[in-house]
Write an enzyme that holds these catalytic residues in place. Sequence first.
Site, PDB file in Angstrom:
ATOM      1  N   ASP A 247       0.828  -1.211   0.000  1.00 41.01           N
ATOM      2  CA  ASP A 247       0.000   0.000   0.000  1.00 41.01           C
ATOM      3  C   ASP A 247       0.864   1.263   0.000  1.00 41.01           C
ATOM      4  OD1 ASP A 247      -1.524  -2.202   0.769  1.00 41.01           O
ATOM      5  OD2 ASP A 247      -2.915  -0.989   1.933  1.00 41.01           O
ATOM      6  N   ASP A 276      -4.032  -0.315  -3.525  1.00 41.97           N
ATOM      7  CA  ASP A 276      -4.209   0.804  -2.601  1.00 41.97           C
ATOM      8  C   ASP A 276      -3.201   1.915  -2.885  1.00 41.97           C
ATOM      9  OD1 ASP A 276      -6.300  -0.509  -1.471  1.00 41.97           O
ATOM     10  OD2 ASP A 276      -5.546  -0.484   0.578  1.00 41.97           O
ATOM     11  N   HIS A 309      -9.106  -0.053  -2.257  1.00 41.09           N
ATOM     12  CA  HIS A 309      -9.306   1.398  -2.380  1.00 41.09           C
ATOM     13  C   HIS A 309      -9.305   1.867  -3.829  1.00 41.09           C
ATOM     14  CE1 HIS A 309      -9.354   3.139   1.734  1.00 41.09           C
ATOM     15  NE2 HIS A 309      -8.879   1.944   2.033  1.00 41.09           N
ATOM     16  N   HIS A 449      -2.602  -4.641   2.446  1.00 42.69           N
ATOM     17  CA  HIS A 449      -3.914  -4.390   3.059  1.00 42.69           C
ATOM     18  C   HIS A 449      -3.864  -4.012   4.534  1.00 42.69           C
ATOM     19  CE1 HIS A 449      -8.207  -4.425   3.025  1.00 42.69           C
ATOM     20  NE2 HIS A 449      -8.372  -5.544   3.681  1.00 42.69           N
ATOM     21  N   ASP A 672     -47.747  12.638  -7.006  1.00 47.15           N
ATOM     22  CA  ASP A 672     -48.407  11.752  -7.972  1.00 47.15           C
ATOM     23  C   ASP A 672     -48.486  10.301  -7.499  1.00 47.15           C
ATOM     24  OD1 ASP A 672     -45.791  10.974  -8.119  1.00 47.15           O
ATOM     25  OD2 ASP A 672     -45.585  11.212 -10.299  1.00 47.15           O
TER      26      ASP A 672
END
Length: 748
Positions: A247, A276, A309, A449, A672
């Site tokens: 990441d 990510d 992500h 992660h 309506d």
Amino acid sequence: MLRSCVCLRSDGGSSSGGKRRSSSVEDASSCRSSEIERVGASMQTLGPNGQPHSAAGQTTTRASSLLQLFQRKGWCKHFRKPLRGMSASRAEKTIRAAILIQKWYRRHQAHREMKKRCNWQIFQNLEYASEQDQAELYKFFNDLIKHMPQAAGTKNQHHSSSITSVLEERDEILEEVGDVVRTKMELPLKKSHVEFLIDVFRKKRGNRLQPQLVAMILREAAKSLKQMPNIVMVSTAVSLQVTVCGDLHGKLDDLLVVLHKNGLPSASNPYVFNGDFVDRGKKGLEVLLLLLSLYLAFPNAVFLNRGNHEDSIMNARYGFIREVEGKYPRNHKRLLRLIDEVYRWLPLGSVLNNRVLIVHGGFSDSTSLDLIKSIDRGKYVSILRPPITDGEPLDKTEWQQIFDIMWSDPQAAQGCVPNTLRGAGCWFGPDTTELFLKRHRLSYVIRSHECKPNGHEFMHDNKVITIFSASNYYAMGSNKGAYMRLNNQLNPYFVQYISAASQTKKLSFRQRMGMVESSALKELAVRLREHRDELETEFRKYDPDDTGLISISKWCFVMEEITKLGLPWRLLRDRLAPGTDNQKVNYLTTLDLLDTDVILEAEADGTTVMDALYANKASLEAIFNIIDADNSGEITLDEFETAIDLLVAHMPGAYSKEEMLEKCRMMDLNGDGKVDLNEFLEAFRLSDMHRKQQQEADMRKRTATRSSVNQPHSESVAELANAISKNTLVIEQDIDPTDCEAKVIDPK
């Protein structure tokens, strides 16, 4: 003991009235050392019966430390002998002092480690709780489709055709106002283009590319990625090695550190970037554009995997959409559509030498790589939203397959269970890993992660490796980043680093810990702001006399009962309720802290779930289309009632069925008897506007009440708020990739 100390002797042996020569720390230290050495020397001149040896023919070695003295057999017996060189009381005092220092040091280290772990738990639990909110949207869609199957698979046909045409459009880019770098860049991209982009992006000012170039990079990358398989095969046959990065989360400084330390990609230096790339960091767009440019310039040496992500719904919550809007206000809609196109065609994973799987999250006990290879990944513009199906029935099994490899985490316990902390994916244990590797003939798995303090972590007998490449992720000094290199035999080693090292070098350990702690408290306080009124109501239930004080146990119970964050509230009491004693907690100081300017400003900078949902109107459109079971473009009360039955089951106790039906009738703005898409979206907008107005009114009321009774923030709260504001202030400057600390870690 002190009379014989050299610190009290006069120079040259003359008497000076017993006055201490110096009060410095060095003299005190030498005093203790010389005392220890004299004791050690006297111990070494004693015979086995306690009598001293004759001096002739005998060498006396002076002990250099207290440890050497203690290591002698029977050392304690010598203090009972008559000729020991010093009195028993002096030796005992020396030993007791050493033991006291040791106890103090251990207690200090334990306290530091406890604070460090507490801050880490705050960051991680807040991150996972936030992701859990987003995962609820996936669960809601899943339940809608489960209970309204006739609506699934027939809703997004128009969306499919509109996205397909994005890559062919050419003439919608407008000129941006302000500082924009204008240059001519032609395809195919080359190494010189990449070096130019690095030089532009690393600058504090004048770092925006002209929007035409941004669109060109996104468009060409999406076209190329579209040709890639779901699982890309990577080989070290030619390069003999490969680098894997985890990441990055918009941390351009970390990406530039990696490229500086490890070199630009080439046929002999390939990279796998494991998802990510954006969100949370302020340079997400630059990171994405640079990675895509590397991919285009070195197509056989750069491999990009999708992370959880790389999803517009996540981007709406975690800042990337707002970043693009801020940098390209006149073209953000067009650019975001192109970014979605890049996301949908990013490969889902890589396999290295047919032996190592590289995916963003992990896997479950039902994950099948053969099934994943056959999925049409282009349908999944967002993983949190039902896929584009072009009228075909929705296959929830393949949707779950993608979700599991993006969101799952390893656990130490056996088995495979739902990940309740994130609210999505699963926790997989060592037994699940063993079966998965055996079934697919793999040696081990590399995943990302999860932020790790040292940038990497081994689990499951070294068969699951986590790599995380964003240093200073939560706050300055909170963690190190790392990338890993594997040789031709797939033996890994790691390069651990921290970017902007000069900023942390200037700080003492106490200052660094203060910055991390302040960042943790700031994020926690912003999260608590969402429950501010609920907290006050619950606190007052335990304070019938309106004293402002409740017991510690009740304060902790209320904090956990309302927030469900699972934090060590007793340890946090001194920080969240400053100035209180050890018996009672002044809960008013907790509420006061949440109303300080620094927390209110941080809350304004953030994005709530409702903000994210409304910002990403495609999610609301998907909900509308699923509820609209007959595809008429309008929702009747009967269709609403079917959906409400599901909502009541999904959110028990939130509203009664009658209340929800009344809200549905209120959505019918033109009277309506039906609700069209515009009325549906407008109802959400008005509801969100009312919610924000109510929050502002409550805040003004509390401020007015405090002013009328002349009650400012307490001194302890104001002091804490000032410390948080000072410690979390970030000064932006040019990125220098050489400003880093790095070291190689060989797991062998």
